[in-house]
Every structure is written in structure tokens, then in C-alpha cells.
Design a protein around this motif. Structure first.
Motif, short mmCIF file in Angstrom:
data_model
loop_
_atom_site.label_atom_id
_atom_site.label_comp_id
_atom_site.label_asym_id
_atom_site.label_seq_id
_atom_site.Cartn_x
_atom_site.Cartn_y
_atom_site.Cartn_z
N ALA A 95 7.15 -0.91 -3.12
CA ALA A 95 6.36 -0.61 -4.32
C ALA A 95 6.82 0.70 -4.96
O ALA A 95 6.57 0.93 -6.14
N ALA A 96 7.49 1.54 -4.19
CA ALA A 96 8.01 2.81 -4.72
C ALA A 96 9.50 2.74 -5.00
O ALA A 96 9.98 3.33 -5.98
N GLN A 97 10.25 2.05 -4.14
CA GLN A 97 11.69 1.94 -4.32
C GLN A 97 12.24 0.76 -3.52
O GLN A 97 11.75 0.46 -2.44
N THR A 98 13.23 0.08 -4.10
CA THR A 98 13.97 -0.98 -3.42
C THR A 98 15.45 -0.62 -3.52
O THR A 98 15.94 -0.35 -4.62
N LEU A 99 16.16 -0.61 -2.39
CA LEU A 99 17.54 -0.12 -2.35
C LEU A 99 18.53 -1.25 -2.05
O LEU A 99 18.17 -2.30 -1.52
N HIS A 150 -0.33 0.93 -2.53
CA HIS A 150 0.45 -0.24 -2.93
C HIS A 150 1.71 -0.32 -2.07
O HIS A 150 2.54 0.58 -2.10
N ALA A 151 1.81 -1.39 -1.31
CA ALA A 151 3.00 -1.63 -0.48
C ALA A 151 3.44 -3.08 -0.65
O ALA A 151 4.13 -3.63 0.20
N GLU A 152 3.06 -3.69 -1.79
CA GLU A 152 3.26 -5.12 -1.96
C GLU A 152 4.56 -5.50 -2.62
O GLU A 152 4.89 -6.69 -2.70
N GLY A 153 5.34 -4.56 -3.11
CA GLY A 153 6.60 -4.91 -3.75
C GLY A 153 6.70 -4.28 -5.12
O GLY A 153 5.98 -3.34 -5.44
#
Length: 355
Positions: free
Chosen positions: A252-256, A134-137
Motif C-alpha cells: 500500500a506504500a510501495q511495490t518494487l 492500509h496493507a491491502e495493495g
């Protein structure tokens, strides 16, 4: 044991992180499919800083030569209304450049073109695969911290033009970054939502005047500004980055928060480490491999999230004590080369080893 599937790895999300992983895995002769459903208007101007480590990753994916980035030779950090500043150079970190500025759309276009050139299939619906990445957000399983800020983004022109210095200025509204790109600057200015709307809605002359008041003339006189856009700022972190035959990377794992320009760089390190863990694996969805990937990424991701979150909040106070404390911190970092080198290299390479 392998099951009947159409691909080794299905990557959901054909952004820069997903495309980079697809290119790296294809080099390992794994069958990969990119899943992307979004179709819409072209993205607004969005300057991105790629670290030297990200350059190495993109080089190994075969995409770096397709880009025309502007290198950053030094970064100047200061605060409005207080003393203290720090200047970090590429020589401090022992690298050719502290980072490279590109427009997000140009980076994505290059990666999509290369994936198409290498015949990596795209489809709108998820494919049956041994591993779903998953790399979609973001998703509902993400823990969210709202900073109560939005980022105002614009391309601005100065006289004289931008060269190889990036500027980070901490203002009462929020952090203000000027990123050199093709002789101009990409401005990213954090502010409360009502102030962000005001900055976007005001005339070009009024915006340039506000920018000049906040930044001064260190980078030259602000003479023109392109279209402005804004986006909300929040920290989002997924509790675990693996599941049953699934892995989560990038947003998908983290948003900074963009204060240190670490989000995409952290995502590209996710892609690199996952590709290394899967190298030579007959079954990329094997639980032991996925747990090894999660363990490998834990320290780098946790450290980067915490540093970025600290920086996002540490420079917002406007009281005299906060300004004094920040001033001493910036001055101490400026006069201590080992500390400056450590900080710069951690921002470039993360807490993990050099890729």
C-alpha cells in the motif's frame, strides 16, 4: 482523547505484512482487527526471499518457528555475454544466512494460522478504529513507473539439486534469479511481455533449453520445470505513508521490482517500525505518532526504492559499452570486501537500525 470505536487498530489487508503487524500489536495488548475481502483460487507458486532482518521480525511475532525455509549461504551474481561476477557470502555480512527462501503461500498460511490461533478477529468490512492501517495493495494515489517487463515464475529441478546458493544472472531479456527451495530452484525471470508470454507458452523442454542458454550450467543441468506463471513488473510509490488516522505499509506504500528481493522485506520493516512507534500509545491514531512513523521510515524506504530501481534498469543494456561497464562494476564489488559487506547488510537490514 479516545473516541467510541470497536478496535484500537484496523488493518486492511491480511497478507504477510498485515498479519505480522497484527501479531506484533496484539503482543502490546492492543485490540486489532484484520479486514480481508479477497477470496479466490490458490496463488501460483511464488518464491520469496526473507532477509535475516525479516527473520528477526517474524521471530518476535512468533511465526518463524512455523516455517521451513531454505537458507541462502551465498549469492552469485553474473551477466550473460560479458565478464565480471560477484559472490557475496553470509560471512561477508556477519549473519547466519543472507536470506531464507519460502513459498509465499506457505508464509501466508503460517501467519494466518497463527493469527487465528491467537484469536485475532477477521472481518470483510472495515471496522471503526482509532487507526486504520492500509496493507491491502496499491491505490489510485500511487505513482507508477512501468518497467515494460513481466516476471516469469516457475519451480525448476536441476541435477545436482539446489543447495544453499542463490543465483542472479542479468540476461538481455532481463534479470534471472534462481532461488534454492527444498532441493529445487524457484526461477524468477524478467522479460518483455511478448517474450514472457512465449516463455510461459512453450513446451517444458523448450523452456528448459531457453533457461540453459541464458544461465549456463553453473547451477547444474536443468531437467524439469513446473507450471509457469507471469506477473507485470512496475514501481509504485505512495507520496505519503500517513493520513488522518491512517497509515500505509507494504504494497500500500510501495511495490518494487523483484530484482533484489526487497519488496516484502521492506514491508515487514514498515510493520516493525509502526509497531515500535505505537508501543505504549493510548491513541494509536494520534497525528504526532503517525508523523514520527513517516519520518522513521523515510530514509529506509527511499534508499531501498532507489537502489532497486537502479538495479532494475542498470543491467538491461545489451551494447558492448554497457556490458563492459557492468563487468567492471561486478568485478570491483567482488574484490572489495568493505563494499560487498556494506551492500549485503543494506539489502538485509535496510537503511534503518537492526530490529
Amino acid at each position: 482523547m479516545r473516541v467510541d470505536v470497536s478496535a484500537d487498530v484496523s488493518i486492511r489487508g491480511a497478507g504477510p505484512v498485515g498479519c505480522t503487524l497484527a501479531l506484533l500489536l496484539q503482543q502490546q495488548e492492543k485490540s486489532v482487527v484484520l479486514v480481508e475481502q479477497r477470496k479466490g483460487a490458490p496463488a501460483a507458486f511464488r518464491p520469496i526471499v526473507l532477509s535475516h532482518a525479516s527473520r528477526l521480525i517474524l521471530e518476535r511475532a512468533g511465526a518463524w518457528g512455523m516455517l521451513s525455509p531454505t537458507p541462502i549461504a551465498c549469492i552469485h551474481v553474473s551477466q550473460q555475454g560479458g565478464f565480471g561476477r560477484t559472490r557475496m557470502s553470509a560471512a561477508d555480512a556477519g549473519v547466519p544466512a543472507l536470506g531464507y527462501v519460502v513459498d509465499y503461500a506457505a508464509l501466508l498460511d503460517a501467519l494466518l494460522a497463527l493469527a487465528s490461533e491467537r484469536n485475532i478477529p477477521f472481518q470483510a468490512e472495515p471496522a471503526e478504529a482509532l487507526l486504520a492501517v492500509h496493507a491491502e495493495g496499491t491505490s489510485d494515489e500511487i505513482t507508477r513507473k512501468d518497467y515494460g517487463q513481466e516476471a516469469v515464475v516457475a519451480q525448476v529441478t536441476t541435477r545436482p539439486g539446489a543447495v544453499a546458493t542463490a543465483w542472479e544472472r542479468f540476461t538481455p531479456d532481463g534479470p534471472l534469479a534462481l532461488l534454492p527451495l527444498d532441493g529445487r530452484y524457484g526461477a524468477v525471470w524478467g522479460a518483455r511481455p511478448e517474450r514472457a508470454r512465449e516463455l510461459c507458452d512453450m513446451t517444458e523442454a523448450a523452456f528448459l533449453a531457453a533457461l540453459s542458454r541464458a544461465f549456463g550450467r553453473r547451477a547444474g543441468a536443468f531437467v524439469a520445470a513446473g507450471a509457469r506463471s507471469r506477473m507485470p513488473l512496475a514501481l509504485r510509490v505512495r507520496a505519503t505513508r500517513v493520513g488522518e488516522r491512517s497509515a500505509f505499509i507494504g504494497n500500500a506504500a510501495q511495490t518494487l521490482h523483484p530484482v533484489a528481493g526487497q519488496g516484502l522485506n521492506l514491508g515487514l520493516r514498515d510493520a516493525w517500525d509502526l509497531a515500535q512507534v505505537l508501543h505504549g500509545a493510548e491513541d494509536p491514531g494520534d497525528a504526532r505518532l503517525l508523523q514520527a512513523f513517516a519520518a522513521l521510515r523515510r530514509f529506509d524506504a527511499t534508499a531501498t526504492v532507489r537502489v532497486t530501481d537502479f538495479l532494475a534498469g542498470a543491467f538491461l543494456g545489451t551494447d558492448p559499452l554497457s556490458r563492459l561497464t557492468r563487468g567492471f562494476g561486478l568485478t570491483a564489488l567482488d574484490i572489495c570486501l568493505p563494499a560487498r559487506r556494506f551492500f549485503a547488510r543494506r539489502m538485509i537490514f535496510g537503511a534503518s537500525a537492526l530490529p
